[in-house]
Design a protein around this motif. Structure first.
Motif, PDB file in Angstrom:
ATOM      1  N   PHE A 153      24.578  29.399 -13.522  1.00 53.76           N
ATOM      2  CA  PHE A 153      23.377  28.496 -13.493  1.00 53.76           C
ATOM      3  C   PHE A 153      22.196  28.948 -13.784  1.00 53.76           C
ATOM      4  CE2 PHE A 153      26.333  26.194 -10.474  1.00 53.76           C
ATOM      5  CZ  PHE A 153      26.903  25.248 -11.216  1.00 53.76           C
ATOM      6  N   THR A 154      21.335  28.439 -14.702  1.00 58.08           N
ATOM      7  CA  THR A 154      20.061  28.641 -14.853  1.00 58.08           C
ATOM      8  C   THR A 154      19.187  28.262 -13.904  1.00 58.08           C
ATOM      9  OG1 THR A 154      19.479  26.569 -16.214  1.00 58.08           O
ATOM     10  CG2 THR A 154      19.984  28.724 -17.225  1.00 58.08           C
ATOM     11  N   HIS A 155      19.643  27.129 -13.367  1.00 63.24           N
ATOM     12  CA  HIS A 155      18.916  26.413 -12.085  1.00 63.24           C
ATOM     13  C   HIS A 155      19.707  25.091 -11.790  1.00 63.24           C
ATOM     14  CE1 HIS A 155      17.344  24.008 -15.443  1.00 63.24           C
ATOM     15  NE2 HIS A 155      16.642  23.319 -14.836  1.00 63.24           N
ATOM     16  N   ALA A 156      19.548  24.443 -10.459  1.00 60.92           N
ATOM     17  CA  ALA A 156      20.176  23.381 -10.162  1.00 60.92           C
ATOM     18  C   ALA A 156      19.692  22.165 -10.115  1.00 60.92           C
ATOM     19  CB  ALA A 156      20.694  23.821  -8.660  1.00 60.92           C
ATOM     20  N   HIS A 157      19.156  21.872 -11.212  1.00 56.12           N
ATOM     21  CA  HIS A 157      18.842  20.535 -11.503  1.00 56.12           C
ATOM     22  C   HIS A 157      20.353  19.786 -11.979  1.00 56.12           C
ATOM     23  CE1 HIS A 157      14.232  20.610 -12.291  1.00 56.12           C
ATOM     24  NE2 HIS A 157      14.351  20.215 -10.778  1.00 56.12           N
ATOM     25  N   PRO A 158      20.115  18.162 -12.012  1.00 53.24           N
ATOM     26  CA  PRO A 158      21.288  17.651 -12.364  1.00 53.24           C
ATOM     27  C   PRO A 158      22.056  17.774 -13.860  1.00 53.24           C
ATOM     28  CG  PRO A 158      19.555  15.969 -11.789  1.00 53.24           C
ATOM     29  CD  PRO A 158      18.930  17.235 -11.429  1.00 53.24           C
ATOM     30  N   ASP A 159      21.087  17.879 -14.841  1.00 56.32           N
ATOM     31  CA  ASP A 159      21.342  18.047 -16.075  1.00 56.32           C
ATOM     32  C   ASP A 159      21.886  19.540 -16.411  1.00 56.32           C
ATOM     33  OD1 ASP A 159      18.640  18.600 -15.623  1.00 56.32           O
ATOM     34  OD2 ASP A 159      18.328  18.746 -17.855  1.00 56.32           O
ATOM     35  N   HIS A 160      22.111  20.357 -15.517  1.00 57.62           N
ATOM     36  CA  HIS A 160      22.366  21.667 -15.665  1.00 57.62           C
ATOM     37  C   HIS A 160      23.475  21.986 -14.664  1.00 57.62           C
ATOM     38  CE1 HIS A 160      18.928  23.139 -18.106  1.00 57.62           C
ATOM     39  NE2 HIS A 160      18.566  21.917 -17.504  1.00 57.62           N
ATOM     40  N   SER A 161      23.639  21.567 -13.522  1.00 52.29           N
ATOM     41  CA  SER A 161      24.616  21.894 -12.698  1.00 52.29           C
ATOM     42  C   SER A 161      25.634  20.419 -12.270  1.00 52.29           C
ATOM     43  CB  SER A 161      24.230  22.602 -11.418  1.00 52.29           C
ATOM     44  OG  SER A 161      23.455  21.699 -10.607  1.00 52.29           O
ATOM     45  N   GLY A 162      25.280  19.375 -12.952  1.00 53.02           N
ATOM     46  CA  GLY A 162      25.705  18.188 -12.442  1.00 53.02           C
ATOM     47  C   GLY A 162      27.112  17.969 -12.679  1.00 53.02           C
ATOM     48  N   ALA A 163      27.897  19.052 -13.212  1.00 55.24           N
ATOM     49  CA  ALA A 163      29.349  18.696 -13.640  1.00 55.24           C
ATOM     50  C   ALA A 163      30.056  19.643 -12.837  1.00 55.24           C
ATOM     51  CB  ALA A 163      29.444  19.102 -15.264  1.00 55.24           C
ATOM     52  N   THR A 164      29.591  19.878 -11.741  1.00 59.47           N
ATOM     53  CA  THR A 164      30.286  20.743 -10.866  1.00 59.47           C
ATOM     54  C   THR A 164      31.549  20.405 -10.138  1.00 59.47           C
ATOM     55  OG1 THR A 164      28.448  22.218 -10.574  1.00 59.47           O
ATOM     56  CG2 THR A 164      30.164  22.428  -8.968  1.00 59.47           C
ATOM     57  N   THR A 165      31.382  19.054  -9.813  1.00 63.78           N
ATOM     58  CA  THR A 165      32.475  18.385  -9.242  1.00 63.78           C
ATOM     59  C   THR A 165      32.782  17.166  -9.975  1.00 63.78           C
ATOM     60  OG1 THR A 165      30.824  17.294  -7.797  1.00 63.78           O
ATOM     61  CG2 THR A 165      32.063  19.110  -6.915  1.00 63.78           C
ATOM     62  N   THR A 166      34.008  16.720 -10.008  1.00 60.55           N
ATOM     63  CA  THR A 166      34.744  15.447 -10.166  1.00 60.55           C
ATOM     64  C   THR A 166      34.110  14.214  -9.451  1.00 60.55           C
ATOM     65  OG1 THR A 166      36.570  15.698  -9.351  1.00 60.55           O
ATOM     66  CG2 THR A 166      36.418  16.773 -11.611  1.00 60.55           C
ATOM     67  N   ALA A 167      34.667  12.987  -9.977  1.00 65.74           N
ATOM     68  CA  ALA A 167      34.122  11.972  -8.937  1.00 65.74           C
ATOM     69  C   ALA A 167      35.051  11.821  -7.615  1.00 65.74           C
ATOM     70  CB  ALA A 167      34.540  10.748  -9.715  1.00 65.74           C
ATOM     71  N   ASP A 168      36.192  12.595  -7.649  1.00 58.93           N
ATOM     72  CA  ASP A 168      36.861  12.760  -6.335  1.00 58.93           C
ATOM     73  C   ASP A 168      36.468  13.963  -5.445  1.00 58.93           C
ATOM     74  OD1 ASP A 168      38.162  14.519  -8.022  1.00 58.93           O
ATOM     75  OD2 ASP A 168      40.222  13.535  -7.701  1.00 58.93           O
ATOM     76  N   GLY A 169      35.510  14.600  -6.056  1.00 57.41           N
ATOM     77  CA  GLY A 169      34.846  15.751  -5.245  1.00 57.41           C
ATOM     78  C   GLY A 169      35.590  17.346  -5.383  1.00 57.41           C
ATOM     79  N   LYS A 170      36.518  17.287  -6.369  1.00 60.64           N
ATOM     80  CA  LYS A 170      37.070  18.505  -6.760  1.00 60.64           C
ATOM     81  C   LYS A 170      36.252  19.274  -7.842  1.00 60.64           C
ATOM     82  CE  LYS A 170      41.995  17.169  -5.681  1.00 60.64           C
ATOM     83  NZ  LYS A 170      42.200  15.877  -5.973  1.00 60.64           N
ATOM     84  N   LEU A 171      36.446  20.525  -7.995  1.00 62.76           N
ATOM     85  CA  LEU A 171      35.908  21.375  -8.769  1.00 62.76           C
ATOM     86  C   LEU A 171      36.101  20.875 -10.181  1.00 62.76           C
ATOM     87  CD1 LEU A 171      35.520  24.903  -6.983  1.00 62.76           C
ATOM     88  CD2 LEU A 171      33.889  22.914  -7.103  1.00 62.76           C
ATOM     89  N   LEU A 172      35.236  20.659 -11.127  1.00 62.50           N
ATOM     90  CA  LEU A 172      35.970  20.493 -12.490  1.00 62.50           C
ATOM     91  C   LEU A 172      36.251  21.624 -13.219  1.00 62.50           C
ATOM     92  CD1 LEU A 172      35.916  18.925 -15.005  1.00 62.50           C
ATOM     93  CD2 LEU A 172      33.595  18.880 -15.410  1.00 62.50           C
ATOM     94  N   TYR A 173      35.668  22.901 -12.822  1.00 60.74           N
ATOM     95  CA  TYR A 173      36.191  24.162 -13.576  1.00 60.74           C
ATOM     96  C   TYR A 173      36.724  25.114 -12.533  1.00 60.74           C
ATOM     97  CZ  TYR A 173      33.552  22.648 -17.298  1.00 60.74           C
ATOM     98  OH  TYR A 173      33.141  21.636 -18.152  1.00 60.74           O
ATOM     99  N   PRO A 174      37.881  24.713 -11.936  1.00 66.94           N
ATOM    100  CA  PRO A 174      38.523  25.177 -10.362  1.00 66.94           C
ATOM    101  C   PRO A 174      38.748  26.711 -10.268  1.00 66.94           C
ATOM    102  CG  PRO A 174      40.168  24.146 -11.854  1.00 66.94           C
ATOM    103  CD  PRO A 174      38.852  24.132 -12.523  1.00 66.94           C
ATOM    104  N   ASN A 175      38.978  27.271 -11.402  1.00 65.11           N
ATOM    105  CA  ASN A 175      39.058  28.820 -11.553  1.00 65.11           C
ATOM    106  C   ASN A 175      37.955  29.827 -11.586  1.00 65.11           C
ATOM    107  OD1 ASN A 175      41.812  28.117 -10.830  1.00 65.11           O
ATOM    108  ND2 ASN A 175      42.218  27.976 -13.226  1.00 65.11           N
ATOM    109  N   ALA A 176      36.715  29.099 -11.671  1.00 61.90           N
ATOM    110  CA  ALA A 176      35.388  29.986 -12.050  1.00 61.90           C
ATOM    111  C   ALA A 176      34.853  30.673 -10.523  1.00 61.90           C
ATOM    112  CB  ALA A 176      34.355  29.137 -12.714  1.00 61.90           C
TER     113      ALA A 176
END
Ligand SMILES: [Zn+2]
Length: 313
Positions: free
Chosen positions: A138-161
């Motif tokens: 992450f460059t920073h934790a604003h929602p247009d930069h880190s907002g895809a971390t979790t899916t709608a059900d709270g799971k990690l979108l990139y689960p192996n990273a």
């Protein structure tokens, strides 16, 4: 940090921010399309594909708070906007390095505007499944930069990273008492950052300026937009510097490096570090890759009088 004034946000700016953020969600006109094909750059041991996350639309008051109405209009038009605001791209570098497949930021997901959040779909067109990503930095934790971390059900979108963020960014946003320590304009940002950073806290590495995340990829201090905003310098034939919002737009902030951006947390530090970045990039002819610059956001800073011009590669 106990006093909201320590953040360097003036009262007017705070009010502006609160209004602008609420207003941003109302923009939905598809005035720019996201890139359907992908720009590729090879730099040293790094094979980079710039994948679009789509675009976001920002209000004129956020993009150009220091410009007069006469200055604003032609700039907004060049960006493809109108008098109320303009779209800016979201360029995400996908980097292959050895056995790693790395994302610098993961975009908006469902958490900013519906014109963004296209990264995972665009990766699929490259035959890259989310499970294949090994590092998200992450460059920073604003929602247009880190907002895809979790899916709608709270799971990690990139689960192996494995995930990386600066130590300063983590310390700032994860403050349990943010509601008393931060001005109200930052509370929504804090909730978003906590959602994204706490979700990956067991697989998170905190980094500092000067540190190498990978051989040849060094963390560069570019704070101000947020307190722990960082950029990344990649070694190759010369340097390639990847930044998020240290210089949020190629048209506005290359040509007017002294103008503020409405979403900068510490406006004066942001200006100082932006000038340092552009000055160094122009002097050393460093190749740049910027998140909200016109796709693919790859080019050089060329000095023009007391400002710069973005020269696309
Ligand atoms: Zn941004």
């Amino acid at each position: 940090m106990s006093n909201p004034d320590d953040l360097g946000l003036r009262a007017t700016r705070r009010e502006l921010l609160a209004g602008a953020l609420a207003g941003a969600a109302a923009f939905s006109l598809p005035r720019a399309t996201y890139a359907a094909d992908f720009h590729r750059v090879t730099h040293g041991a790094f094979d980079i594909t710039v994948v679009s996350d789509g675009f976001i639309t920002l209000p004129a008051e956020v993009l150009l708070p220091d410009a007069t109405p006469e200055e604003r209009q032609p700039i907004l038009a060049r960006l493809g906007g109108d008098a109320t605001g303009a779209p800016v791209q979201a360029n995400i570098p996908l980097i292959r390095h050895g056995n790693d497949l790395i994302l610098i930021d993961n975009g908006s997901g469902m958490n900013f505007q519906p014109s963004a959040g296209k990264l995972a779909a665009n990766l699929k067109t490259l035959d890259i499944e989310p499970e294949a990503i090994t590092k998200v930095i992450f460059t920073h934790a604003h929602p247009d930069h880190s907002g895809a971390t979790t899916t709608a059900d709270g799971k990690l979108l990139y689960p192996n990273a494995q995930y990386f963020v600066s130590e300063t960014e983590w310390n700032f946003w994860t403050d349990k008492d943010y509601e008393t320590h931060m001005p109200s304009a930052l509370h929504g940002f804090a909730r978003g950052a906590q959602r994204d950073l706490f979700a990956v806290k067991d697989r998170l590495t905190l980094v500092k300026a000067g540190q190498e995340i990978l051989p040849g990829m060094q963390v560069i201090e570019t704070s101000g937009h947020t307190p722990g905003h960082i950029s990344f310098e990649l070694a190759g034939d010369g340097s390639l510097l990847i930044t998020g919002d240290a210089c949020t737009n190629d048209v506005i902030f290359f040509e007017h490096p002294g103008w503020h951006f409405g979403f900068d947390t510490d406006p004066e530090t942001a200006l100082k570090n932006r000038r340092m970045l552009l000055d160094r990039a122009a002097s050393e002819k460093i190749k740049l890759l910027g998140y909200h610059w016109s796709y693919p956001g790859v080019g050089y800073a060329e000095r023009r009088d007391s400002a710069y011009r973005f020269v696309k590669v």
